[in-house]
Design an enzyme around this catalytic site. Structure first.
Site, mmCIF file in Angstrom:
data_model
loop_
_atom_site.group_PDB
_atom_site.id
_atom_site.type_symbol
_atom_site.label_atom_id
_atom_site.label_comp_id
_atom_site.label_asym_id
_atom_site.label_seq_id
_atom_site.Cartn_x
_atom_site.Cartn_y
_atom_site.Cartn_z
ATOM 1 N N ASP A 1 7.040 34.603 8.292
ATOM 2 C CA ASP A 1 8.197 35.483 8.207
ATOM 3 C C ASP A 1 7.810 36.727 7.410
ATOM 4 O O ASP A 1 7.388 36.627 6.258
ATOM 5 C CB ASP A 1 9.347 34.755 7.512
ATOM 6 C CG ASP A 1 10.678 35.462 7.694
ATOM 7 O OD1 ASP A 1 10.692 36.711 7.685
ATOM 8 O OD2 ASP A 1 11.705 34.773 7.844
ATOM 9 N N ASP B 1 10.205 22.073 3.162
ATOM 10 C CA ASP B 1 9.592 23.104 2.327
ATOM 11 C C ASP B 1 8.156 22.720 1.973
ATOM 12 O O ASP B 1 7.908 21.627 1.458
ATOM 13 C CB ASP B 1 10.433 23.258 1.058
ATOM 14 C CG ASP B 1 10.095 24.489 0.244
ATOM 15 O OD1 ASP B 1 8.904 24.865 0.204
ATOM 16 O OD2 ASP B 1 11.014 25.072 -0.361
ATOM 17 N N ASP C 1 0.988 40.576 12.216
ATOM 18 C CA ASP C 1 1.012 41.869 12.890
ATOM 19 C C ASP C 1 1.710 42.926 12.026
ATOM 20 O O ASP C 1 2.007 44.016 12.498
ATOM 21 C CB ASP C 1 1.733 41.750 14.231
ATOM 22 C CG ASP C 1 3.163 41.250 14.071
ATOM 23 O OD1 ASP C 1 3.327 40.136 13.549
ATOM 24 O OD2 ASP C 1 4.105 41.966 14.449
#
Length: 238
Positions: free
Chosen positions: A143, A121, A179
């Site tokens: 993500d 992490d 994107d």
């Protein structure tokens, strides 16, 4: 859903991504067993550094400027940067063990020596990076957490951006590639609130990649599926 910290004094931090996927190949297991410990940036995780003693970056990289890539995926961009700029030291942070193994194979093949790997992490890494110590940060195709109720899990929230700003030098560069249009909108709202300015004077500044860019496999997938990459550059104020 898991928590990223197990030490009794550690803060509660939910971690929502994957830690491990399909069975690793024997060669990948060998990379993890033989190479990962030597490439560690130092005592990062709470179980081994509960007092959160800062990393000695001066000793780690022989005084070189320090860069950071958050969530390096297949590792191709990270290795490219390390090979292109041997005069810098770069830390890659990624909790998904399968792609960590992929990166270690690429490091062996490229022979780069100015790269360190934290397989966990990034918030634990922020805890032990000295204040104002990092000169460039990459967040590439993170993500997207596309469902609205999951947007708080994205990296571009104050939970992540505030400690990121703390460890970055004034004037340091923060690059974000995505994107996902809604991710762009959230980044343009949240990142400046954490003490950054967006460096864009016209559309070409976010439509064209950086001059030293290496297109990743995630970007190639996005292009094949008709999605449009955006390249956002921010500067740490201070």
């Amino acid at each position: 859903m898991t928590t990223s910290n197990k030490h009794p004094n550690a803060p509660w931090r939910n971690f929502y991504g994957r830690i491990r996927g399909k069975t690793l190949k024997p060669a990948q297991e060998a990379y993890l067993n033989e190479d990962l410990e030597a490439l560690s940036p130092g005592s990062v995780d709470w179980d081994v550094n509960p007092d959160r003693i800062p990393l000695d970056l001066e000793a780690l990289f022989d005084g070189k400027p320090v860069w950071l890539e958050i969530g390096f995926g297949g590792g191709e961009h990270l290795v490219h940067q390390a090979a292109t700029y041997p005069e810098i030291g770069i830390i890659g942070c990624e909790p998904f063990l399968n792609v960590v193994a992929m990166l270690l194979g690429k490091i062996r093949k490229a022979g780069v020596t100015n790269l360190r790997v934290h397989p966990g992490d990034v918030r634990n890494l922020f805890d032990v990076l000295p204040e104002s110590s990092v000169e460039k940060v990459f967040l590439l195709y993170p993500d997207p957490w596309p469902k609205k109720r999951h947007h708080k899990r994205r990296f571009v929230t104050q939970e992540h951006l505030e400690p990121l700003a703390r460890v970055m030098k004034p004037g340091a560069e923060f690059r974000v590639a995505t994107d996902i249009p809604d991710y762009v909108r959230q980044a343009l709202i949240e990142v400046p609130q954490a003490g950054f300015e967006w460096l864009a004077e016209g559309p070409e500044d976010w439509r064209k990649p950086w001059g030293d860019w290496l297109s990743t496999r995630y970007e190639q997938k996005a292009l094949r599926q008709g999605r449009v990459p955006h390249y956002l550059t921010f500067r740490r104020l201070g």
